[in-house]
Design a protein around this motif. Structure first.
Motif, PDB file in Angstrom:
ATOM      1  N   HIS A  54      -4.535 -12.255  -0.727  1.00  0.00           N
ATOM      2  CA  HIS A  54      -5.762 -12.850  -0.195  1.00  0.00           C
ATOM      3  C   HIS A  54      -5.432 -13.919   0.839  1.00  0.00           C
ATOM      4  N   CYS A  55      -6.156 -13.894   1.965  1.00  0.00           N
ATOM      5  CA  CYS A  55      -5.998 -14.908   3.005  1.00  0.00           C
ATOM      6  C   CYS A  55      -7.376 -15.462   3.365  1.00  0.00           C
ATOM      7  N   ALA A  56      -7.376 -16.674   3.923  1.00  0.00           N
ATOM      8  CA  ALA A  56      -8.611 -17.237   4.452  1.00  0.00           C
ATOM      9  C   ALA A  56      -9.073 -16.406   5.645  1.00  0.00           C
ATOM     10  N   VAL A  57     -10.318 -16.604   6.039  1.00  0.00           N
ATOM     11  CA  VAL A  57     -10.887 -15.814   7.129  1.00  0.00           C
ATOM     12  C   VAL A  57     -10.099 -15.985   8.419  1.00  0.00           C
ATOM     13  N   ASP A  58      -9.490 -17.151   8.621  1.00  0.00           N
ATOM     14  CA  ASP A  58      -8.699 -17.357   9.837  1.00  0.00           C
ATOM     15  C   ASP A  58      -7.257 -16.889   9.691  1.00  0.00           C
ATOM     16  N   GLY A  59      -6.940 -16.244   8.560  1.00  0.00           N
ATOM     17  CA  GLY A  59      -5.603 -15.711   8.328  1.00  0.00           C
ATOM     18  C   GLY A  59      -4.631 -16.686   7.708  1.00  0.00           C
ATOM     19  N   SER A  60      -5.076 -17.884   7.409  1.00  0.00           N
ATOM     20  CA  SER A  60      -4.201 -18.894   6.826  1.00  0.00           C
ATOM     21  C   SER A  60      -4.319 -18.920   5.304  1.00  0.00           C
ATOM     22  N   ASN A  61      -3.498 -19.762   4.676  1.00  0.00           N
ATOM     23  CA  ASN A  61      -3.599 -20.029   3.237  1.00  0.00           C
ATOM     24  C   ASN A  61      -3.565 -18.746   2.409  1.00  0.00           C
ATOM     25  N   CYS A  62      -2.620 -17.888   2.704  1.00  0.00           N
ATOM     26  CA  CYS A  62      -2.516 -16.617   1.994  1.00  0.00           C
ATOM     27  C   CYS A  62      -1.899 -16.825   0.606  1.00  0.00           C
ATOM     28  N   LYS A  63      -2.463 -16.152  -0.371  1.00  0.00           N
ATOM     29  CA  LYS A  63      -1.991 -16.259  -1.740  1.00  0.00           C
ATOM     30  C   LYS A  63      -1.984 -14.883  -2.394  1.00  0.00           C
ATOM     31  N   ASN A  64      -1.009 -14.685  -3.263  1.00  0.00           N
ATOM     32  CA  ASN A  64      -0.922 -13.447  -4.025  1.00  0.00           C
ATOM     33  C   ASN A  64      -1.519 -13.630  -5.406  1.00  0.00           C
ATOM     34  N   SER A  65      -1.981 -12.532  -5.968  1.00  0.00           N
ATOM     35  CA  SER A  65      -2.537 -12.562  -7.319  1.00  0.00           C
ATOM     36  C   SER A  65      -1.465 -12.937  -8.341  1.00  0.00           C
ATOM     37  N   GLU A  66      -1.894 -13.500  -9.445  1.00  0.00           N
ATOM     38  CA  GLU A  66      -0.978 -13.776 -10.553  1.00  0.00           C
ATOM     39  C   GLU A  66      -0.590 -12.500 -11.286  1.00  0.00           C
ATOM     40  N   ASN A  67      -1.380 -11.457 -11.130  1.00  0.00           N
ATOM     41  CA  ASN A  67      -1.053 -10.169 -11.736  1.00  0.00           C
ATOM     42  C   ASN A  67      -0.055  -9.428 -10.864  1.00  0.00           C
ATOM     43  N   PRO A  68       0.723  -8.512 -11.420  1.00  0.00           N
ATOM     44  CA  PRO A  68       1.752  -7.828 -10.629  1.00  0.00           C
ATOM     45  C   PRO A  68       1.157  -6.947  -9.544  1.00  0.00           C
ATOM     46  N   LEU A  69       1.885  -6.833  -8.434  1.00  0.00           N
ATOM     47  CA  LEU A  69       1.460  -5.963  -7.339  1.00  0.00           C
ATOM     48  C   LEU A  69       1.278  -4.531  -7.824  1.00  0.00           C
ATOM     49  N   SER A  70       2.089  -4.115  -8.782  1.00  0.00           N
ATOM     50  CA  SER A  70       2.040  -2.737  -9.278  1.00  0.00           C
ATOM     51  C   SER A  70       0.764  -2.433 -10.055  1.00  0.00           C
ATOM     52  N   SER A  71      -0.044  -3.449 -10.316  1.00  0.00           N
ATOM     53  CA  SER A  71      -1.311  -3.211 -11.017  1.00  0.00           C
ATOM     54  C   SER A  71      -2.467  -2.988 -10.046  1.00  0.00           C
ATOM     55  N   TYR A  72      -2.203  -3.117  -8.761  1.00  0.00           N
ATOM     56  CA  TYR A  72      -3.257  -3.002  -7.749  1.00  0.00           C
ATOM     57  C   TYR A  72      -3.134  -1.710  -6.949  1.00  0.00           C
ATOM     58  N   MET A  73      -4.277  -1.094  -6.656  1.00  0.00           N
ATOM     59  CA  MET A  73      -4.314   0.033  -5.741  1.00  0.00           C
ATOM     60  C   MET A  73      -4.178  -0.439  -4.296  1.00  0.00           C
ATOM     61  N   TRP A  74      -4.756  -1.621  -3.995  1.00  0.00           N
ATOM     62  CA  TRP A  74      -4.779  -2.145  -2.637  1.00  0.00           C
ATOM     63  C   TRP A  74      -3.939  -3.413  -2.550  1.00  0.00           C
ATOM     64  N   TYR A  75      -3.082  -3.479  -1.524  1.00  0.00           N
ATOM     65  CA  TYR A  75      -2.316  -4.706  -1.290  1.00  0.00           C
ATOM     66  C   TYR A  75      -3.219  -5.795  -0.714  1.00  0.00           C
ATOM     67  N   ASP A  76      -3.972  -5.446   0.341  1.00  0.00           N
ATOM     68  CA  ASP A  76      -4.963  -6.360   0.896  1.00  0.00           C
ATOM     69  C   ASP A  76      -6.247  -5.575   1.120  1.00  0.00           C
ATOM     70  N   GLU A  77      -7.127  -6.081   1.962  1.00  0.00           N
ATOM     71  CA  GLU A  77      -8.441  -5.464   2.103  1.00  0.00           C
ATOM     72  C   GLU A  77      -8.402  -4.035   2.633  1.00  0.00           C
ATOM     73  N   LEU A  78      -7.319  -3.655   3.301  1.00  0.00           N
ATOM     74  CA  LEU A  78      -7.281  -2.352   3.967  1.00  0.00           C
ATOM     75  C   LEU A  78      -6.103  -1.479   3.552  1.00  0.00           C
ATOM     76  N   HIS A  79      -5.003  -2.071   3.133  1.00  0.00           N
ATOM     77  CA  HIS A  79      -3.762  -1.308   2.977  1.00  0.00           C
ATOM     78  C   HIS A  79      -3.457  -0.982   1.519  1.00  0.00           C
ATOM     79  N   PRO A  80      -3.072   0.262   1.254  1.00  0.00           N
ATOM     80  CA  PRO A  80      -2.639   0.619  -0.095  1.00  0.00           C
ATOM     81  C   PRO A  80      -1.429  -0.217  -0.502  1.00  0.00           C
TER      82      PRO A  80
END
Length: 353
Positions: A301-327
């Motif tokens: 997740h990133c702010a609307v201006d692309g700054s302050n990006c943070k990853n989930s506390e859950n593992p990446l392998s639990s998500y279908m999507w890395y960010d809003e558009l990319h698997p």
């Protein structure tokens, strides 16, 4: 009578492909950020110019998936060498769309005008010290698969979704570009083709309506909330991906078998239904993703201006999507392993010709 003969001919060809196995020693891929393993970074490192011939950009684990892309997993499964010409942000052709990228001071490199010419240069490359092509030491018609996955940018924002194509052009021009890419590959000796169909973009957080888990304003689309009707956007993406996938399903056998020019004689062609594979992950995430399985949210997740990006506390392998558009890397791993089955001729997610 004529229609029955055409269907019979196509059906016969579809049945023969899986009975002709071949050893895959090379996989050569073209596309956009869904495939790019470092090619855009190579453009940046070369001041926006095309990377020099014999530049290997296929090994990075720093991709739009948050890790490796599908090609890494596919070639690990196949025991093949991987060549990746895909460029993040690419369109099929800049003659249909153009989008400027300040970081390289030029338009995003496209498949037809940039990726294919780079491939052609590498085919002609001769190592001065050996007098041979050390970049492609064993590329041949019977041991190399060519894969194309393009359309996410072409159908999305700054393109067909926002009517940003050059005047007078339509989605059929995009599909014609797909066939032109395979023309160019065929001219360089390519004989085994895999075309990925369109991902279910209407289910991605970027384009899904909020009631279906879609995101609001994001750094990819800072004015989404005020710029569009979210339900209309979701439905347009569904319409566009469905239309293109139908054109692929009917177009591939027509170009290969029915068209009088027989566009690619002696070639094999598989349409990889990655759309359905991703829908299956979306509808049954617990069967594919690690716990806690999440097919509607996203990891990065990133702010609307692309700054302050943070990853989930859950593992990446639990998500279908890395960010809003990319698997995510996990989704790409699933796609890559299925690709290996596609080229083996035994995937239920492929139609063979």
């Amino acid at each position: 009578m004529r229609l029955r003969l055409i269907i019979a001919a196509a059906g016969t060809a579809a049945a023969t492909y899986p009975t002709k196995p071949f050893t895959v020693e090379n996989v050569i891929a073209f596309g956009d950020s869904y495939t790019d393993s470092g090619r855009l970074s190579a453009y940046s490192a070369n001041n926006g110019s095309t990377p020099p011939p014999a530049t290997d950009t296929s090994t990075s684990n720093f991709t739009a998936s948050g890790g490796y892309s599908w090609g890494h997993f596919a070639t690990q499964q196949l025991g093949a060498r991987y060549y990746d010409y895909a460029v993040s942000g690419a369109f099929c052709s800049n003659n249909i769309f153009e989008r400027f990228l300040p970081s390289i001071n030029r338009t995003f490199p496209s498949v037809l005008e940039d990726e294919i010419p780079s491939f052609v240069e590498d085919v002609a490359y001769v190592n001065a010290s050996t007098g041979t092509n050390t970049f492609y030491p064993n590329r041949a018609g019977d041991n190399t698969v060519y894969a194309l996955w393009i359309g996410t940018n072409d159908l999305g924002g700054d393109a067909f979704l926002t009517d940003s194509q050059h005047a007078g052009l339509t989605i059929t021009d995009f599909v014609d570009c797909i066939w032109a890419v395979f023309d160019a590959i065929y001219a360089q000796g390519g004989r085994h083709f895999v075309l990925f169909n369109q991902a279910p973009l209407e289910r991605s957080p970027l384009y899904a309506a909020p009631q279906h888990g879609g995101a609001g304003d994001t750094h990819y689309w800072p004015t989404k909330a005020e710029a569009c009707n979210n339900t209309e956007t979701e439905q347009k993406m569904l319409e566009y991906t469905t239309n293109v996938n139908t054109m692929f399903d009917y177009g591939a056998p027509f170009q290969l078998l029915v068209n009088k020019t027989r566009r690619w004689p002696d070639a094999s062609f598989a349409v990889f239904n990655v759309h359905q594979l991703m829908l299956d992950i979306h509808e049954n995430p617990e069967q594919y993703l690690d716990a806690p399985a999440n097919a509607t949210g996203y990891y990065h997740h990133c702010a609307v201006d692309g700054s302050n990006c943070k990853n989930s506390e859950n593992p990446l392998s639990s998500y279908m999507w890395y960010d809003e558009l990319h698997p995510s890397e996990k989704t790409d791993e699933i796609i890559g392993k299925e690709f290996a089955r596609v080229v083996g001729g035994n995937s239920s997610y492929a139609t063979y010709w």
